[in-house]
Design an enzyme around this catalytic site. Structure first.
Site, short mmCIF file in Angstrom:
data_model
loop_
_atom_site.label_atom_id
_atom_site.label_comp_id
_atom_site.label_asym_id
_atom_site.label_seq_id
_atom_site.Cartn_x
_atom_site.Cartn_y
_atom_site.Cartn_z
N LYS A 9 0.66 -1.27 0.09
CA LYS A 9 -0.19 0.00 -0.22
C LYS A 9 0.84 1.18 0.02
CE LYS A 9 -0.23 -0.57 4.99
NZ LYS A 9 -1.37 -0.96 6.14
N ARG A 53 -10.81 -0.51 14.41
CA ARG A 53 -10.74 0.12 13.13
C ARG A 53 -11.79 -0.30 12.36
NH1 ARG A 53 -4.79 0.52 10.26
NH2 ARG A 53 -5.06 -1.69 9.76
N HIS A 96 -5.97 -7.94 13.06
CA HIS A 96 -4.88 -7.23 13.06
C HIS A 96 -4.68 -6.80 14.54
CE1 HIS A 96 -2.02 -4.68 11.35
NE2 HIS A 96 -2.58 -3.41 11.60
N ARG A 133 0.59 -11.18 6.30
CA ARG A 133 0.65 -9.86 5.60
C ARG A 133 1.94 -8.96 6.15
NH1 ARG A 133 -4.14 -9.92 8.60
NH2 ARG A 133 -3.47 -8.32 10.03
N TYR A 164 14.49 31.13 6.18
CA TYR A 164 13.30 31.87 6.77
C TYR A 164 13.71 31.89 8.04
CZ TYR A 164 11.18 30.81 2.32
OH TYR A 164 10.96 31.07 0.74
N CYS A 181 13.45 24.50 3.85
CA CYS A 181 12.43 25.26 2.84
C CYS A 181 11.66 24.07 2.14
CB CYS A 181 13.27 26.35 1.95
SG CYS A 181 14.47 27.26 2.49
N ASP A 183 11.60 23.58 -0.93
CA ASP A 183 12.52 23.02 -2.27
C ASP A 183 13.87 22.72 -1.82
OD1 ASP A 183 9.74 23.23 -3.54
OD2 ASP A 183 10.64 25.36 -3.54
C1 LIG Z 1 -0.49 -2.04 6.77
C2 LIG Z 1 -1.04 -3.13 7.47
C3 LIG Z 1 -0.20 -4.43 7.43
C4 LIG Z 1 1.23 -4.32 7.19
O1 LIG Z 1 1.82 -3.79 8.45
P1 LIG Z 1 3.47 -3.76 8.61
O2 LIG Z 1 3.56 -3.48 9.97
O3 LIG Z 1 4.05 -3.05 7.60
O4 LIG Z 1 3.89 -5.24 8.41
C5 LIG Z 1 -0.70 -5.64 7.71
N1 LIG Z 1 -2.26 -5.78 7.84
C6 LIG Z 1 -2.94 -4.50 7.88
C7 LIG Z 1 -4.38 -4.88 8.16
C8 LIG Z 1 -2.44 -3.54 7.52
O5 LIG Z 1 -3.29 -2.29 7.40
#
Ligand SMILES: *Cc1c(COP(=O)(O)O)cnc(C)c1O
Length: 375
Positions: free
Chosen positions: A40, A137, A168, A221, A266, A312, A314
């Site tokens: 992602k 969540r 998660h 994941r 600045y 800054c 850039d």
């Molecule tokens: C982003 C995400 C992950 C990956 O997490 P990491 O800590 O980068 O390994 C896994 N599961 C869910 C639901 C996430 O949103």
């Protein structure tokens, strides 16, 4: 945003580091367990489609993304592996999910009912039920809700495939595993209501997979660690050496001797205490380099050089130990000589985590790939 191909500021991504990190993790998984690469947010800033390719070369068998558009970009680029969207996709897009064979996180029966209304005959959406065991969540709160949704799904098996179930963890990157264990117990209570497990059962992000081996599931994941970053920052030691894949470099584009008493940037917050060599580097907060990094440092020729004056939009200025030629390399993240600046160093100085620094680098910085078999 335009990409600065006529500017020396560049992010270098080492494909070999990514492949190595994934292979290390695959070597620790139970036989038959799969690794989905979490890519992602433009592959945590490393480049979505490139990371997808490096990850699959190393043995990742699927991908996780956050939003539907990321999944569609992968399909358009020709990736036909399983792709799971981890966030909620509005049910009005269910037909796209079905047509593109993109799997989706579902956290309520209502979602299925809404999707059911928009799906045409013989379109099947691949569903991963999200269980809220403590992250708060998305996902089902109670086993009875899951039970009803599973029953609904089975009644509408012409429209939905029960492909996965997952949760998660909120604290997998912490030393205290009390809350983690509460989540495991809730997860087990959810799973107990299933008569048959779906194809994918997954609970582990990087931190869970690295430090909580006891956890169940047949797929992980794997996100931050595949890029060579420690999910805990520095708090918990990784079980094997992670190879950072990203380096951020630029070059001096202007060098001057600043007279004692003259100021920089600045607000004129920095004033030379003696005659000083000051270099200008073409990167700023519009590139995602944090504005708060005045007083932090970069590397020139193996020397730490302080960022002087405010960063800054850039450009930023650094104090050099001596005169350096225009074009001299400046390392903002990565190695120079025997010294190194890591993503965590930058994150800690900015009051945030490595994840945020990595994914905030803007599209104005080009990504160059090292050890890419296809270039
Ligand atoms: C982003 C995400 C992950 C990956 O997490 P990491 O800590 O980068 O390994 C896994 N599961 C869910 C639901 C996430 O949103």
């Amino acid at each position: 945003m335009n990409t600065g191909t006529h500017r020396p500021t560049v992010i270098k991504v080492d494909a070999q580091a990514i492949r190595q990190n994934i292979k290390q993790e695959l070597g620790r998984l139970q036989p038959g367990n799969e690794l989905f690469a979490v890519i992602k947010a433009n592959g945590y800033g490393h480049g979505l489609t490139h990371v997808a390719r490096f990850a699959s070369e190393a043995g990742a068998t699927g991908f996780c993304v956050a939003i539907l558009d990321e999944a569609l970009e992968l399909r358009e680029a020709g990736f036909n592996q399983p792709i799971l969207v981890l966030g909620i996709v509005e049910p009005k897009y269910a037909q796209i999910l079905a047509d593109q064979k993109i799997s989706v996180a579902v956290g309520s029966q209502q979602w299925l009912e809404e999707a059911n209304k928009v799906l045409c005959g013989d379109s099947v959406v691949r569903v991963h039920f999200a269980l809220d065991t403590g992250m708060g969540r998305i996902g089902f709160q109670e086993p009875v809700e899951l039970k009803a949704a599973v029953a609904y799904l089975k009644m509408h098996s012409d429209c939905f495939l029960f492909e996965g179930i997952f949760t998660h963890f909120a604290t997998a990157d912490e030393l205290d595993d009390h809350y983690f264990n509460t989540q495991v117990a809730r997860f087990k209570a959810f799973m107990a209501i299933l008569t048959k497990k779906p194809r994918y059962v997954h609970v582990a992000n990087s931190a869970t997979s690295l430090w909580h081996k006891a956890c169940e599931g047949n797929m992980i994941r794997f996100g931050i660690a595949l890029y060579g970053m420690n999910p805990s920052g520095r708090m918990i030691k990784e079980p094997y050496e992670l190879q950072p894949a990203l380096a951020l470099t630029s070059a001096l584009v202007f060098v001057k001797l600043l007279k004692k008493g003259r100021s920089v940037s600045y607000g004129a917050t920095y004033t030379a205490e003696e005659d000083e060599w000051i270099g200008t580097v073409p990167i700023g907060y519009a590139d995602g380099y944090p504005r708060c990094l005045q007083g932090f440092h970069v590397l020139v020729n193996g020397h730490f050089c302080e960022i002087v004056g405010r960063v800054c939009m850039d450009q930023l200025m650094i104090r050099l130990p001596k005169h350096y030629e225009i074009g001299t390399e400046v390392v903002l993240i990565g190695k120079s000589g025997d010294k190194e600046i890591s993503m965590v160093d930058v994150a800690e100085k900015s009051g945030t985590i490595n994840y945020e620094i990595a994914c905030r680098f803007s599209s104005r910085i080009p990504r160059n790939y090292l050890n890419d078999h296809e270039s």
